[in-house]
Design a protein around this motif. Sequence first.
Motif, PDB file in Angstrom:
ATOM      1  N   THR A  50     -52.263 -25.920-104.136  1.00 54.26           N
ATOM      2  CA  THR A  50     -51.297 -26.973-103.836  1.00 54.26           C
ATOM      3  C   THR A  50     -50.616 -27.411-105.134  1.00 54.26           C
ATOM      4  OG1 THR A  50     -53.051 -28.629-104.019  1.00 54.26           O
ATOM      5  CG2 THR A  50     -52.560 -27.805-101.803  1.00 54.26           C
ATOM      6  N   ASN A  51     -49.452 -28.018-104.988  1.00 53.59           N
ATOM      7  CA  ASN A  51     -48.654 -28.409-106.157  1.00 53.59           C
ATOM      8  C   ASN A  51     -49.292 -29.562-106.924  1.00 53.59           C
ATOM      9  OD1 ASN A  51     -46.688 -26.503-105.529  1.00 53.59           O
ATOM     10  ND2 ASN A  51     -45.557 -27.929-104.239  1.00 53.59           N
ATOM     11  N   ILE A  52     -49.044 -29.550-108.216  1.00 55.66           N
ATOM     12  CA  ILE A  52     -49.475 -30.652-109.091  1.00 55.66           C
ATOM     13  C   ILE A  52     -48.489 -31.799-108.928  1.00 55.66           C
ATOM     14  CG2 ILE A  52     -49.757 -31.375-111.500  1.00 55.66           C
ATOM     15  CD1 ILE A  52     -51.992 -29.554-110.645  1.00 55.66           C
ATOM     16  N   LYS A  53     -49.025 -33.013-108.798  1.00 55.78           N
ATOM     17  CA  LYS A  53     -48.175 -34.200-108.678  1.00 55.78           C
ATOM     18  C   LYS A  53     -48.919 -35.390-109.294  1.00 55.78           C
ATOM     19  CE  LYS A  53     -45.719 -36.960-105.240  1.00 55.78           C
ATOM     20  NZ  LYS A  53     -45.466 -37.166-103.804  1.00 55.78           N
ATOM     21  N   VAL A  54     -48.259 -36.116-110.171  1.00 57.62           N
ATOM     22  CA  VAL A  54     -48.878 -37.296-110.800  1.00 57.62           C
ATOM     23  C   VAL A  54     -48.258 -38.540-110.172  1.00 57.62           C
ATOM     24  CG1 VAL A  54     -49.348 -38.511-112.945  1.00 57.62           C
ATOM     25  CG2 VAL A  54     -49.218 -36.003-112.942  1.00 57.62           C
ATOM     26  N   VAL A  55     -49.034 -39.230-109.347  1.00 58.41           N
ATOM     27  CA  VAL A  55     -48.534 -40.457-108.716  1.00 58.41           C
ATOM     28  C   VAL A  55     -48.736 -41.629-109.684  1.00 58.41           C
ATOM     29  CG1 VAL A  55     -48.939 -39.588-106.378  1.00 58.41           C
ATOM     30  CG2 VAL A  55     -50.722 -40.922-107.524  1.00 58.41           C
ATOM     31  N   PRO A  56     -47.968 -42.719-109.542  1.00 57.79           N
ATOM     32  CA  PRO A  56     -48.040 -43.831-110.493  1.00 57.79           C
ATOM     33  C   PRO A  56     -49.454 -44.390-110.704  1.00 57.79           C
ATOM     34  CG  PRO A  56     -46.104 -44.085-109.114  1.00 57.79           C
ATOM     35  CD  PRO A  56     -46.872 -42.909-108.561  1.00 57.79           C
ATOM     36  N   ALA A  57     -50.233 -44.514-109.639  1.00 56.84           N
ATOM     37  CA  ALA A  57     -51.590 -45.079-109.785  1.00 56.84           C
ATOM     38  C   ALA A  57     -52.459 -44.186-110.656  1.00 56.84           C
ATOM     39  CB  ALA A  57     -52.224 -45.278-108.407  1.00 56.84           C
ATOM     40  N   VAL A  58     -52.307 -42.877-110.518  1.00 52.75           N
ATOM     41  CA  VAL A  58     -53.081 -41.937-111.344  1.00 52.75           C
ATOM     42  C   VAL A  58     -52.623 -42.008-112.796  1.00 52.75           C
ATOM     43  CG1 VAL A  58     -53.523 -39.473-111.767  1.00 52.75           C
ATOM     44  CG2 VAL A  58     -53.684 -40.398-109.439  1.00 52.75           C
ATOM     45  N   GLN A  59     -51.305 -42.115-113.012  1.00 59.82           N
ATOM     46  CA  GLN A  59     -50.805 -42.248-114.376  1.00 59.82           C
ATOM     47  C   GLN A  59     -51.347 -43.525-115.021  1.00 59.82           C
ATOM     48  OE1 GLN A  59     -48.845 -40.035-116.504  1.00 59.82           O
ATOM     49  NE2 GLN A  59     -49.980 -41.514-117.733  1.00 59.82           N
ATOM     50  N   SER A  60     -51.421 -44.622-114.260  1.00 58.16           N
ATOM     51  CA  SER A  60     -51.975 -45.881-114.792  1.00 58.16           C
ATOM     52  C   SER A  60     -53.403 -45.690-115.268  1.00 58.16           C
ATOM     53  CB  SER A  60     -51.949 -46.968-113.716  1.00 58.16           C
ATOM     54  OG  SER A  60     -50.636 -47.303-113.371  1.00 58.16           O
ATOM     55  N   TYR A  61     -54.190 -44.944-114.492  1.00 61.86           N
ATOM     56  CA  TYR A  61     -55.595 -44.687-114.842  1.00 61.86           C
ATOM     57  C   TYR A  61     -55.687 -43.923-116.162  1.00 61.86           C
ATOM     58  CZ  TYR A  61     -60.214 -42.468-114.634  1.00 61.86           C
ATOM     59  OH  TYR A  61     -61.474 -42.017-114.919  1.00 61.86           O
ATOM     60  N   PHE A  62     -54.918 -42.843-116.283  1.00 61.07           N
ATOM     61  CA  PHE A  62     -55.020 -42.024-117.498  1.00 61.07           C
ATOM     62  C   PHE A  62     -54.384 -42.706-118.704  1.00 61.07           C
ATOM     63  CE2 PHE A  62     -56.157 -38.822-114.391  1.00 61.07           C
ATOM     64  CZ  PHE A  62     -57.222 -38.221-115.034  1.00 61.07           C
ATOM     65  N   THR A  63     -53.373 -43.540-118.482  1.00 58.25           N
ATOM     66  CA  THR A  63     -52.804 -44.318-119.589  1.00 58.25           C
ATOM     67  C   THR A  63     -53.866 -45.260-120.151  1.00 58.25           C
ATOM     68  OG1 THR A  63     -50.573 -44.200-118.678  1.00 58.25           O
ATOM     69  CG2 THR A  63     -51.012 -45.975-120.240  1.00 58.25           C
ATOM     70  N   ALA A  64     -54.609 -45.924-119.276  1.00 55.42           N
ATOM     71  CA  ALA A  64     -55.681 -46.828-119.722  1.00 55.42           C
ATOM     72  C   ALA A  64     -56.802 -46.046-120.399  1.00 55.42           C
ATOM     73  CB  ALA A  64     -56.213 -47.623-118.539  1.00 55.42           C
ATOM     74  N   LEU A  65     -57.127 -44.884-119.858  1.00 53.41           N
ATOM     75  CA  LEU A  65     -58.193 -44.046-120.416  1.00 53.41           C
ATOM     76  C   LEU A  65     -57.834 -43.523-121.805  1.00 53.41           C
ATOM     77  CD1 LEU A  65     -60.922 -43.155-119.208  1.00 53.41           C
ATOM     78  CD2 LEU A  65     -59.817 -41.052-118.453  1.00 53.41           C
ATOM     79  N   ALA A  66     -56.552 -43.370-122.082  1.00 59.60           N
ATOM     80  CA  ALA A  66     -56.086 -42.827-123.365  1.00 59.60           C
ATOM     81  C   ALA A  66     -56.553 -43.668-124.550  1.00 59.60           C
ATOM     82  CB  ALA A  66     -54.567 -42.723-123.367  1.00 59.60           C
ATOM     83  N   ALA A  67     -56.837 -44.948-124.312  1.00 58.44           N
ATOM     84  CA  ALA A  67     -57.255 -45.842-125.398  1.00 58.44           C
ATOM     85  C   ALA A  67     -58.531 -45.367-126.082  1.00 58.44           C
ATOM     86  CB  ALA A  67     -57.454 -47.259-124.855  1.00 58.44           C
ATOM     87  N   ARG A  68     -59.365 -44.605-125.384  1.00 58.95           N
ATOM     88  CA  ARG A  68     -60.637 -44.156-125.961  1.00 58.95           C
ATOM     89  C   ARG A  68     -60.665 -42.669-126.278  1.00 58.95           C
ATOM     90  NH1 ARG A  68     -64.637 -48.153-124.647  1.00 58.95           N
ATOM     91  NH2 ARG A  68     -63.638 -50.039-125.365  1.00 58.95           N
ATOM     92  N   GLU A  69     -59.531 -41.991-126.162  1.00 55.23           N
ATOM     93  CA  GLU A  69     -59.510 -40.549-126.403  1.00 55.23           C
ATOM     94  C   GLU A  69     -59.000 -40.240-127.810  1.00 55.23           C
ATOM     95  OE1 GLU A  69     -60.725 -38.309-124.445  1.00 55.23           O
ATOM     96  OE2 GLU A  69     -61.069 -39.583-122.696  1.00 55.23           O
ATOM     97  N   ASP A  70     -59.258 -39.006-128.272  1.00 55.77           N
ATOM     98  CA  ASP A  70     -58.705 -38.602-129.568  1.00 55.77           C
ATOM     99  C   ASP A  70     -57.181 -38.553-129.454  1.00 55.77           C
ATOM    100  OD1 ASP A  70     -57.705 -35.780-128.977  1.00 55.77           O
ATOM    101  OD2 ASP A  70     -59.805 -35.570-128.387  1.00 55.77           O
ATOM    102  N   SER A  71     -56.503 -38.510-130.597  1.00 56.49           N
ATOM    103  CA  SER A  71     -55.043 -38.687-130.604  1.00 56.49           C
ATOM    104  C   SER A  71     -54.309 -37.632-129.776  1.00 56.49           C
ATOM    105  CB  SER A  71     -54.515 -38.683-132.040  1.00 56.49           C
ATOM    106  OG  SER A  71     -54.866 -37.472-132.687  1.00 56.49           O
TER     107      SER A  71
END
Length: 199
Positions: A50-71
């Motif tokens: 199936t096609n890849i699709k990033v919905v806004p709620a999922v983007q919000s999750y990964f944006t918040a998660l980015a705070a603890r990831e390497d650059s």
Amino acid sequence: RSYNVDIAEKAPCWIQLEAKGPAGHGSVPLRETAVTRLIRALEKIRNHETNIKVVPAVQSYFTALAAREDSTKAVHFRDLEKALADPAFLKEFTANPLYNALVRNTISPTVLEGSNKTNVIPAHARAQLDCRLLPGEDPQQFVTSLEKVVDDPDVRFSILLNFPPLASEPETELFRAIRSVAERRDPQALVLPAVLAGF
């Protein structure tokens, strides 16, 4: 460590496939049966991506998660749709079953039924698929797309269960209250707006 506050969930779209064919005795194999037709349909579905699709709620999750990831990973997480266009990152990201389920509609074959006797070729066989759709997806369009993948008029599709996904904005009064309490009690932990892969 993090506190995941679910702000959205995927919608169930449980699908049944039914195939018919000539019945007979197992000692006299038939070239085409309900079972062989169903197996062929399921193999086509198994190989379908199936096609890849990033919905806004999922983007919000990964944006918040980015705070603890390497650059490097943080840059990818902050613009997930762009990052997933890179085949190398896509392969790495979707190797995580949970991450994969958050960026596409998923299909899990779960039920198989045919004959209840080893020596009987059944006239009817069926399978059920546990499909989960991203917010905003149309279940009937999804079923139609699978019918095209299978491309067999003798395999009938029907929806067993479906209802719209639930979703809310991450920045609500309730979410802010949860974040405030969590940060007060556990300052080192992240409070993340999450998406439930189930329902």
